[in-house]
Write an enzyme that holds these catalytic residues in place. Structure first.
Site, PDB file in Angstrom:
ATOM      1  N   HIS A 121      11.122  20.291  63.510  1.00  0.00           N
ATOM      2  CA  HIS A 121      12.339  20.087  62.637  1.00  0.00           C
ATOM      3  C   HIS A 121      12.375  18.266  62.307  1.00  0.00           C
ATOM      4  O   HIS A 121      11.559  17.773  63.799  1.00  0.00           O
ATOM      5  CB  HIS A 121      13.748  20.039  62.807  1.00  0.00           C
ATOM      6  CG  HIS A 121      14.348  19.924  61.325  1.00  0.00           C
ATOM      7  ND1 HIS A 121      15.297  19.160  61.421  1.00  0.00           N
ATOM      8  CD2 HIS A 121      14.865  20.919  60.550  1.00  0.00           C
ATOM      9  CE1 HIS A 121      16.254  19.059  60.623  1.00  0.00           C
ATOM     10  NE2 HIS A 121      16.067  19.500  60.175  1.00  0.00           N
ATOM     11  N   ASP A 198      15.760  21.991  71.082  1.00  0.00           N
ATOM     12  CA  ASP A 198      16.420  22.086  69.905  1.00  0.00           C
ATOM     13  C   ASP A 198      16.920  23.085  69.523  1.00  0.00           C
ATOM     14  O   ASP A 198      16.101  24.560  68.848  1.00  0.00           O
ATOM     15  CB  ASP A 198      15.580  21.323  68.545  1.00  0.00           C
ATOM     16  CG  ASP A 198      16.127  21.482  66.838  1.00  0.00           C
ATOM     17  OD1 ASP A 198      17.492  21.598  67.038  1.00  0.00           O
ATOM     18  OD2 ASP A 198      15.513  21.395  66.152  1.00  0.00           O
ATOM     19  N   GLN A 201      18.162  26.692  65.781  1.00  0.00           N
ATOM     20  CA  GLN A 201      18.857  28.339  65.167  1.00  0.00           C
ATOM     21  C   GLN A 201      18.474  28.644  66.783  1.00  0.00           C
ATOM     22  O   GLN A 201      18.262  30.175  66.119  1.00  0.00           O
ATOM     23  CB  GLN A 201      17.075  28.215  64.548  1.00  0.00           C
ATOM     24  CG  GLN A 201      16.429  26.624  62.973  1.00  0.00           C
ATOM     25  CD  GLN A 201      17.691  27.412  61.902  1.00  0.00           C
ATOM     26  OE1 GLN A 201      18.576  27.753  62.095  1.00  0.00           O
ATOM     27  NE2 GLN A 201      17.825  26.170  60.678  1.00  0.00           N
ATOM     28  N   LYS A 224      26.356  25.484  61.724  1.00  0.00           N
ATOM     29  CA  LYS A 224      24.658  26.750  61.015  1.00  0.00           C
ATOM     30  C   LYS A 224      25.716  27.916  62.804  1.00  0.00           C
ATOM     31  O   LYS A 224      24.801  29.013  62.160  1.00  0.00           O
ATOM     32  CB  LYS A 224      23.514  26.007  61.342  1.00  0.00           C
ATOM     33  CG  LYS A 224      22.866  24.792  61.205  1.00  0.00           C
ATOM     34  CD  LYS A 224      21.258  24.726  61.618  1.00  0.00           C
ATOM     35  CE  LYS A 224      20.707  23.448  60.861  1.00  0.00           C
ATOM     36  NZ  LYS A 224      20.337  23.981  60.033  1.00  0.00           N
ATOM     37  N   CYS A 361      12.588  19.718  55.899  1.00  0.00           N
ATOM     38  CA  CYS A 361      12.856  19.272  56.650  1.00  0.00           C
ATOM     39  C   CYS A 361      11.159  19.458  58.025  1.00  0.00           C
ATOM     40  O   CYS A 361      11.396  18.789  59.335  1.00  0.00           O
ATOM     41  CB  CYS A 361      13.938  18.871  57.770  1.00  0.00           C
ATOM     42  SG  CYS A 361      15.058  18.252  56.643  1.00  0.00           S
TER      43      CYS A 361
END
Length: 406
Positions: A121, A198, A201, A224, A361
């Protein structure tokens, strides 16, 4: 796992959109919020609204207790060693930028390497571009396999003794690829590098144990994972955070202020300048309670079945191109032959079906996929096979609408 009962906890899912029951398939962009979270934020503003840490009055004490209680819940959620290792931020983007600005610029120089890959991302790519330009370090990319996965042989060949930072997503927001974070962390540590993950997700969908994974930094966003927008988390190993300088200065993060110099509070507060995101943190704590009550293992199992079902059904649609590996997280990124994804998403919206369309993104990944944009259906604990069936019906109507291209 009673999905029907879970759905009743989400007020927004009870509505109609364009005359159809809402089918929300955009949870990778942001998840919906259960009553438990909405009520926790509402109760803070109705009953406890006050700044934290500074006041000795009752409201201030109650607000501080809830705010710091949310930090402890977050520590347990990812199994950090100490609540001092949990920094509240505005989200994953802010958390990564904190590391790229503070740690990277203090520890990198010409000849050093930052290793990332093309599935990242923008939030886990641009900060490292900027860090490389500021320090003279080199940005290196681990090549992707044909199916959009990372091979450990390529990981080990890309990371060298000059590598100082490895940054990788836990789960790709486009491909659904679940990366072998633990193995990548070991490869980084074997060469003396640190790793940032990251987890935007990852954390909402599966159990994360930062000690078992042995990652140095892990960043994720509340919005999220059923929490409010504007709240996120940076986990960092205490030994690293203690040697990093804050990048925002002002109230709350100071110890003593003199006319010409100042000193900082201890962890985690030295990185939380100004009035913190109190309501957001309280909402995050309520979201963690909600997800743990459902069970992260149950959520992951439900999503895996849903992703498998969606892949099976979507592969029956003529003109369908699906991107990413067979084994994936609960999202499907796709294109329908000769239909721009924005047009496709518009037709689906008319049927009450919300999907994402665009470059997500991840423009370098779009280039790697040889496309300018894709559509994405992403699933969460409140989605059902009936939602997938509605999507397939919507795709059929899209084909009817653009019939001349098929």
């Amino acid at each position: 796992m009673d999905v029907k009962a879970i759905r009743k906890q989400f007020p927004i899912l009870q509505q109609e959109v364009n005359g159809h029951p809402l089918v929300y398939l955009d949870s990778s962009a942001t998840s919906q919020k259960p009553l438990q979270v909405i009520e926790a934020v509402d109760a803070y503003y109705r009953e406890d609204n006050s700044n934290v840490h500074r006041g000795v009055h009752t409201l201030g004490s109650r607000a501080t207790e809830k705010y710091e209680g949310a930090r402890e819940k977050t520590r347990r959620f990812i199994n950090a060693n100490s609540s001092a290792e949990i920094i509240f931020t505005r989200g994953t983007t802010t958390a990564i930028n904190l590391v790229a600005t503070s740690y990277a610029r203090m520890n990198l120089g010409p000849g050093d390497e930052i290793v990332i890959n093309e599935m990242e991302h923008h939030s886990n790519l641009i900060p490292w571009q900027q860090a490389a330009m500021a320090t003279g370090a080199t940005l290196k990319y681990i090549p992707l396999q044909e199916d959009g996965t990372l091979a450990m042989e390529d990981v080990r060949n890309t990371i060298t003794s000059n590598t100082k930072i490895v940054a990788v997503t836990h789960v790709s927001n486009v491909l659904g690829t679940i990366n072998p974070v633990k193995e990548i962390a070991k490869a980084a540590h074997d060469q003396g590098a640190v790793i940032l993950v990251d987890g935007a997700q990852g954390a909402p969908h599966m159990k994360v144990d930062v000690q078992e994974l042995d990652v140095d930094f892990y960043a994720f966003s509340g919005h999220k994972m059923c929490a409010p927008t504007g709240i996120g988390v940076l986990y960092g190993k205490r030994s690293l955070l203690e040697n990093m300088e804050p990048i925002e200065f002002g109230g709350e993060m100071i110890d003593f202020v003199n006319l010409y110099d100042s000193t900082w509070k201890e962890l985690p507060w030295k990185f939380e300048g100004g009035t913190p995101i109190i309501a957001g943190a309280i909402g995050l704590g309520a979201a963690i309670d909600f997800l743990e009550d459902v069970g992260l293992d149950h959520i992951l199992e439900h999503e895996k079945k849903l992703a498998d079902y969606a892949m099976k059904q979507m592969n029956t649609v003529e003109g369908m191109e699906i991107y990413g590996p067979r084994e994936r997280a609960a999202l499907v990124t796709f294109n329908l032959k000769d239909v721009h994804p924005h047009d496709l998403a518009t037709v689906l919206d008319a049927e009450g079906i919300a999907v994402r369309a665009g470059h997500h993104c991840a423009q370098p990944l779009m280039k790697w996929l040889d496309t300018v944009a894709t559509a994405r259906a992403s699933f969460y604990l409140y989605n059902t096979e009936e939602d997938v069936d509605r999507l397939i019906e919507g795709l059929s109507k899209t084909k009817e609408y653009f019939g001349d291209v098929f």
